[in-house]
Scaffold this motif. Structure first.
Motif, PDB file in Angstrom:
ATOM      1  N   UNK A  65      34.056  -9.527  23.360  1.00  0.00           N
ATOM      2  CA  UNK A  65      34.848  -8.776  22.383  1.00  0.00           C
ATOM      3  C   UNK A  65      34.355  -9.007  20.962  1.00  0.00           C
ATOM      4  N   UNK A  66      33.888 -10.202  20.679  1.00  0.00           N
ATOM      5  CA  UNK A  66      33.503 -10.518  19.305  1.00  0.00           C
ATOM      6  C   UNK A  66      32.282  -9.728  18.846  1.00  0.00           C
ATOM      7  N   UNK A  67      31.370  -9.411  19.736  1.00  0.00           N
ATOM      8  CA  UNK A  67      30.166  -8.699  19.323  1.00  0.00           C
ATOM      9  C   UNK A  67      30.462  -7.275  18.872  1.00  0.00           C
ATOM     10  N   UNK A  68      31.572  -6.717  19.264  1.00  0.00           N
ATOM     11  CA  UNK A  68      31.980  -5.394  18.804  1.00  0.00           C
ATOM     12  C   UNK A  68      32.629  -5.460  17.422  1.00  0.00           C
ATOM     13  N   UNK A  69      33.191  -6.599  17.082  1.00  0.00           N
ATOM     14  CA  UNK A  69      34.042  -6.711  15.910  1.00  0.00           C
ATOM     15  C   UNK A  69      33.351  -6.487  14.555  1.00  0.00           C
ATOM     16  N   UNK A  70      32.191  -7.091  14.251  1.00  0.00           N
ATOM     17  CA  UNK A  70      31.608  -6.896  12.916  1.00  0.00           C
ATOM     18  C   UNK A  70      31.329  -5.436  12.581  1.00  0.00           C
ATOM     19  N   UNK A  71      30.800  -4.697  13.518  1.00  0.00           N
ATOM     20  CA  UNK A  71      30.537  -3.277  13.276  1.00  0.00           C
ATOM     21  C   UNK A  71      31.812  -2.503  13.028  1.00  0.00           C
ATOM     22  N   UNK A  72      32.834  -2.785  13.821  1.00  0.00           N
ATOM     23  CA  UNK A  72      34.120  -2.119  13.627  1.00  0.00           C
ATOM     24  C   UNK A  72      34.726  -2.475  12.278  1.00  0.00           C
ATOM     25  N   UNK A  94      26.745   4.741   2.703  1.00  0.00           N
ATOM     26  CA  UNK A  94      26.865   4.001   3.964  1.00  0.00           C
ATOM     27  C   UNK A  94      25.821   2.902   4.098  1.00  0.00           C
ATOM     28  N   UNK A  95      24.727   2.972   3.355  1.00  0.00           N
ATOM     29  CA  UNK A  95      23.622   2.025   3.522  1.00  0.00           C
ATOM     30  C   UNK A  95      24.022   0.564   3.327  1.00  0.00           C
ATOM     31  N   UNK A  96      24.711   0.180   2.233  1.00  0.00           N
ATOM     32  CA  UNK A  96      25.094  -1.234   2.103  1.00  0.00           C
ATOM     33  C   UNK A  96      26.046  -1.692   3.213  1.00  0.00           C
ATOM     34  N   UNK A  97      26.882  -0.792   3.677  1.00  0.00           N
ATOM     35  CA  UNK A  97      27.813  -1.133   4.745  1.00  0.00           C
ATOM     36  C   UNK A  97      27.065  -1.287   6.070  1.00  0.00           C
ATOM     37  N   UNK A  98      26.030  -0.484   6.276  1.00  0.00           N
ATOM     38  CA  UNK A  98      25.194  -0.627   7.454  1.00  0.00           C
ATOM     39  C   UNK A  98      24.484  -1.978   7.446  1.00  0.00           C
ATOM     40  N   UNK A  99      23.967  -2.365   6.303  1.00  0.00           N
ATOM     41  CA  UNK A  99      23.332  -3.682   6.164  1.00  0.00           C
ATOM     42  C   UNK A  99      24.341  -4.785   6.464  1.00  0.00           C
ATOM     43  N   UNK A 102      24.887  -5.071  10.192  1.00  0.00           N
ATOM     44  CA  UNK A 102      23.758  -5.735  10.857  1.00  0.00           C
ATOM     45  C   UNK A 102      23.824  -7.243  10.634  1.00  0.00           C
ATOM     46  N   UNK A 103      24.131  -7.656   9.417  1.00  0.00           N
ATOM     47  CA  UNK A 103      24.276  -9.091   9.125  1.00  0.00           C
ATOM     48  C   UNK A 103      25.387  -9.700   9.979  1.00  0.00           C
ATOM     49  N   UNK A 104      26.502  -9.001  10.058  1.00  0.00           N
ATOM     50  CA  UNK A 104      27.618  -9.497  10.873  1.00  0.00           C
ATOM     51  C   UNK A 104      27.265  -9.602  12.347  1.00  0.00           C
ATOM     52  N   UNK A 105      26.554  -8.602  12.863  1.00  0.00           N
ATOM     53  CA  UNK A 105      26.160  -8.637  14.274  1.00  0.00           C
ATOM     54  C   UNK A 105      25.195  -9.779  14.561  1.00  0.00           C
ATOM     55  N   UNK A 106      24.182  -9.944  13.704  1.00  0.00           N
ATOM     56  CA  UNK A 106      23.233 -11.029  13.929  1.00  0.00           C
ATOM     57  C   UNK A 106      23.893 -12.395  13.791  1.00  0.00           C
ATOM     58  N   UNK A 107      24.825 -12.523  12.867  1.00  0.00           N
ATOM     59  CA  UNK A 107      25.510 -13.808  12.736  1.00  0.00           C
ATOM     60  C   UNK A 107      26.387 -14.081  13.956  1.00  0.00           C
ATOM     61  N   UNK A 108      26.952 -13.042  14.546  1.00  0.00           N
ATOM     62  CA  UNK A 108      27.744 -13.231  15.765  1.00  0.00           C
ATOM     63  C   UNK A 108      26.847 -13.583  16.954  1.00  0.00           C
ATOM     64  N   UNK A 109      25.713 -12.905  17.039  1.00  0.00           N
ATOM     65  CA  UNK A 109      24.802 -13.151  18.159  1.00  0.00           C
ATOM     66  C   UNK A 109      24.227 -14.565  18.109  1.00  0.00           C
ATOM     67  N   UNK A 110      23.813 -14.989  16.922  1.00  0.00           N
ATOM     68  CA  UNK A 110      23.145 -16.275  16.786  1.00  0.00           C
ATOM     69  C   UNK A 110      24.058 -17.384  16.272  1.00  0.00           C
ATOM     70  N   UNK A 111      25.368 -17.195  16.371  1.00  0.00           N
ATOM     71  CA  UNK A 111      26.299 -18.177  15.811  1.00  0.00           C
ATOM     72  C   UNK A 111      26.147 -19.561  16.433  1.00  0.00           C
ATOM     73  N   UNK A 112      25.777 -19.635  17.680  1.00  0.00           N
ATOM     74  CA  UNK A 112      25.636 -20.951  18.312  1.00  0.00           C
ATOM     75  C   UNK A 112      24.377 -21.683  17.862  1.00  0.00           C
ATOM     76  N   UNK A 125      28.738 -10.925   5.443  1.00  0.00           N
ATOM     77  CA  UNK A 125      28.671  -9.469   5.472  1.00  0.00           C
ATOM     78  C   UNK A 125      29.544  -8.828   4.397  1.00  0.00           C
ATOM     79  N   UNK A 126      30.438  -9.585   3.796  1.00  0.00           N
ATOM     80  CA  UNK A 126      31.266  -9.041   2.722  1.00  0.00           C
ATOM     81  C   UNK A 126      30.435  -8.812   1.459  1.00  0.00           C
ATOM     82  N   UNK A 127      29.381  -9.607   1.255  1.00  0.00           N
ATOM     83  CA  UNK A 127      28.568  -9.491   0.039  1.00  0.00           C
ATOM     84  C   UNK A 127      27.924  -8.114  -0.089  1.00  0.00           C
ATOM     85  N   UNK A 128      27.207  -7.588   0.932  1.00  0.00           N
ATOM     86  CA  UNK A 128      26.650  -6.244   0.758  1.00  0.00           C
ATOM     87  C   UNK A 128      27.707  -5.157   0.635  1.00  0.00           C
TER      88      UNK A 128
END
Length: 139
Positions: A65-72, A94-99, A102-112, A125-128
């Motif tokens: 479920x968490x991997x869906x969350x940053x994009x949403x 939309x470009x900064x929000x897309x970036x 992506x940052x949120x997804x990668x941080x979720x994927x590689x969080x461990x 991901x709030x910064x962009x």
């Protein structure tokens, strides 16, 4: 005001849509947000992570479920911000929000793999998003 709508959505996806008087969309986003948080145990994991219990946070969260969350989350903020003003360029804004997504997804994927507080890295991901709101404020 656009930034108010975006910040409401940052607090809870769907609140910005209610601010924009898009009640059906806002209610839908809140249902998705609650569904994600309940089944993904995202808030519990973030709370544990902020309190220094990083490994416990990683074991608490449900990655399905968490991997869906940053994009949403990023989409809900962009949607509230974009639709608060008519006539904005959809592709440019939309470009900064897309970036950010992506940052949120990668941080979720590689969080461990991070040596720092793991799930809270996703807050970067709030910064962009904020930068995009500032840069495209006149759009």
């Amino acid at each position: 005001m656009r930034n108010i709508a975006a910040f409401f959505s940052m607090l809870m996806p769907g609140f910005g849509q209610f601010y924009n008087q898009q009640c059906a969309k806002g209610a839908f986003f809140i249902v998705i947000e609650l569904f994600e948080n309940i089944f993904g145990r995202i808030n519990k994991a973030i709370q544990l992570d902020f309190n220094g219990m990083h490994q416990e946070a990683l074991h608490t969260v449900n990655y399905d479920f968490m991997l869906f969350y940053p994009g949403f989350y990023v989409y809900a903020v962009w949607d509230a911000w974009y639709y608060a003003k008519t006539g904005a360029d959809k592709k440019k804004t939309a470009l900064p929000f897309l970036i950010a997504g992506i940052i949120g997804e990668f941080s979720a994927i590689f969080s461990s793999k991070f040596a720092v507080p793991t799930l809270s890295v996703g807050l970067i991901m709030i910064i962009p998003m904020v930068a995009g709101m500032i840069f495209f404020r006149k759009q």
